[in-house]
Design a protein around this motif. Structure first.
Motif, PDB file in Angstrom:
ATOM      1  N   GLN A 156      -4.135   5.358  10.097  1.00 50.03           N
ATOM      2  CA  GLN A 156      -4.897   6.606  10.042  1.00 50.03           C
ATOM      3  C   GLN A 156      -4.802   7.259   8.662  1.00 50.03           C
ATOM      4  O   GLN A 156      -5.541   8.189   8.373  1.00 50.03           O
ATOM      5  CB  GLN A 156      -4.386   7.585  11.101  1.00 50.03           C
ATOM      6  CG  GLN A 156      -4.623   7.118  12.511  1.00 50.03           C
ATOM      7  CD  GLN A 156      -4.028   8.077  13.528  1.00 50.03           C
ATOM      8  OE1 GLN A 156      -3.568   9.168  13.188  1.00 50.03           O
ATOM      9  NE2 GLN A 156      -4.036   7.669  14.778  1.00 50.03           N
ATOM     10  N   HIS A 157      -3.877   6.795   7.823  1.00 49.29           N
ATOM     11  CA  HIS A 157      -3.624   7.421   6.525  1.00 49.29           C
ATOM     12  C   HIS A 157      -3.993   6.505   5.356  1.00 49.29           C
ATOM     13  O   HIS A 157      -3.545   6.739   4.240  1.00 49.29           O
ATOM     14  CB  HIS A 157      -2.151   7.819   6.425  1.00 49.29           C
ATOM     15  CG  HIS A 157      -1.726   8.733   7.529  1.00 49.29           C
ATOM     16  ND1 HIS A 157      -2.012  10.065   7.522  1.00 49.29           N
ATOM     17  CD2 HIS A 157      -1.090   8.482   8.690  1.00 49.29           C
ATOM     18  CE1 HIS A 157      -1.541  10.612   8.634  1.00 49.29           C
ATOM     19  NE2 HIS A 157      -0.976   9.673   9.355  1.00 49.29           N
ATOM     20  N   MET A 158      -4.819   5.509   5.592  1.00 47.90           N
ATOM     21  CA  MET A 158      -5.119   4.531   4.554  1.00 47.90           C
ATOM     22  C   MET A 158      -5.809   5.146   3.341  1.00 47.90           C
ATOM     23  O   MET A 158      -5.657   4.662   2.227  1.00 47.90           O
ATOM     24  CB  MET A 158      -5.970   3.395   5.117  1.00 47.90           C
ATOM     25  CG  MET A 158      -5.218   2.468   6.043  1.00 47.90           C
ATOM     26  SD  MET A 158      -3.768   1.698   5.307  1.00 47.90           S
ATOM     27  CE  MET A 158      -4.515   0.646   4.086  1.00 47.90           C
ATOM     28  N   ASP A 159      -6.536   6.241   3.507  1.00 43.64           N
ATOM     29  CA  ASP A 159      -7.224   6.860   2.372  1.00 43.64           C
ATOM     30  C   ASP A 159      -6.254   7.408   1.328  1.00 43.64           C
ATOM     31  O   ASP A 159      -6.618   7.564   0.164  1.00 43.64           O
ATOM     32  CB  ASP A 159      -8.145   7.989   2.847  1.00 43.64           C
ATOM     33  CG  ASP A 159      -9.346   7.462   3.622  1.00 43.64           C
ATOM     34  OD1 ASP A 159      -9.664   6.261   3.489  1.00 43.64           O
ATOM     35  OD2 ASP A 159      -9.949   8.253   4.356  1.00 43.64           O
ATOM     36  N   ASP A 160      -5.019   7.739   1.739  1.00 38.28           N
ATOM     37  CA  ASP A 160      -4.016   8.260   0.805  1.00 38.28           C
ATOM     38  C   ASP A 160      -3.274   7.164   0.055  1.00 38.28           C
ATOM     39  O   ASP A 160      -2.602   7.443  -0.930  1.00 38.28           O
ATOM     40  CB  ASP A 160      -2.972   9.094   1.553  1.00 38.28           C
ATOM     41  CG  ASP A 160      -3.531  10.400   2.073  1.00 38.28           C
ATOM     42  OD1 ASP A 160      -4.485  10.922   1.458  1.00 38.28           O
ATOM     43  OD2 ASP A 160      -3.025  10.888   3.091  1.00 38.28           O
ATOM     44  N   ARG A 213      -2.363   3.688  -2.123  1.00 32.77           N
ATOM     45  CA  ARG A 213      -2.831   2.975  -3.316  1.00 32.77           C
ATOM     46  C   ARG A 213      -2.240   1.569  -3.300  1.00 32.77           C
ATOM     47  O   ARG A 213      -1.026   1.422  -3.185  1.00 32.77           O
ATOM     48  CB  ARG A 213      -2.398   3.703  -4.583  1.00 32.77           C
ATOM     49  CG  ARG A 213      -2.848   5.156  -4.662  1.00 32.77           C
ATOM     50  CD  ARG A 213      -4.365   5.266  -4.779  1.00 32.77           C
ATOM     51  NE  ARG A 213      -4.791   6.648  -4.772  1.00 32.77           N
ATOM     52  CZ  ARG A 213      -5.347   7.256  -3.729  1.00 32.77           C
ATOM     53  NH1 ARG A 213      -5.519   6.609  -2.600  1.00 32.77           N
ATOM     54  NH2 ARG A 213      -5.735   8.497  -3.799  1.00 32.77           N
ATOM     55  N   HIS A 217       0.867  -1.183   0.000  1.00 32.50           N
ATOM     56  CA  HIS A 217       0.000   0.000   0.000  1.00 32.50           C
ATOM     57  C   HIS A 217       0.897   1.224   0.000  1.00 32.50           C
ATOM     58  O   HIS A 217       1.547   1.544   0.995  1.00 32.50           O
ATOM     59  CB  HIS A 217      -0.934  -0.033   1.210  1.00 32.50           C
ATOM     60  CG  HIS A 217      -1.889  -1.181   1.151  1.00 32.50           C
ATOM     61  ND1 HIS A 217      -3.130  -1.067   0.578  1.00 32.50           N
ATOM     62  CD2 HIS A 217      -1.771  -2.460   1.549  1.00 32.50           C
ATOM     63  CE1 HIS A 217      -3.754  -2.240   0.648  1.00 32.50           C
ATOM     64  NE2 HIS A 217      -2.943  -3.101   1.234  1.00 32.50           N
TER      65      HIS A 217
END
Length: 92
Positions: free
Chosen positions: A61-65, A67, A41
């Motif tokens: 906490q930063h998984m939305d950023d 890929r 990721h």
């Protein structure tokens, strides 16, 4: 510390970063498999830099950023990544 680990069919690993002495992971595939991809990721290219490694102190906490990059286990494939700051998982 070095560690050699043999992964067998059906041995998956949930999403994680290595919080032990492991910093760098080297994978070498000894055969072809249809399943068992490793998924790295990664930050999008425009957000990558050495300084971004600090971001992963609280990586989930930063998984939305991030890929996902799926890497298929194929004979003679060699994969190297920073396992202490790149979230990764192994599919079953």
């Amino acid at each position: 510390a070095q560690q050699l680990r043999l992964r067998l069919p059906g041995d998956g690993l949930d999403l994680h970063v290595d919080r032990t002495s492991a910093k760098l992971t080297l994978l070498y595939y000894l055969n072809d498999c249809q399943d068992g991809e490793i998924v790295l990721h990664l930050l999008p290219e425009e957000k990558r830099s050495y300084e971004n490694r600090k971001l992963f102190d609280n990586v989930l906490q930063h998984m939305d950023d991030l890929r996902p990059l799926k890497i298929a286990p194929k004979l003679n494939k060699f994969v190297i990544f920073w396992s202490d700051c790149v979230p990764h998982e192994v599919l079953d």
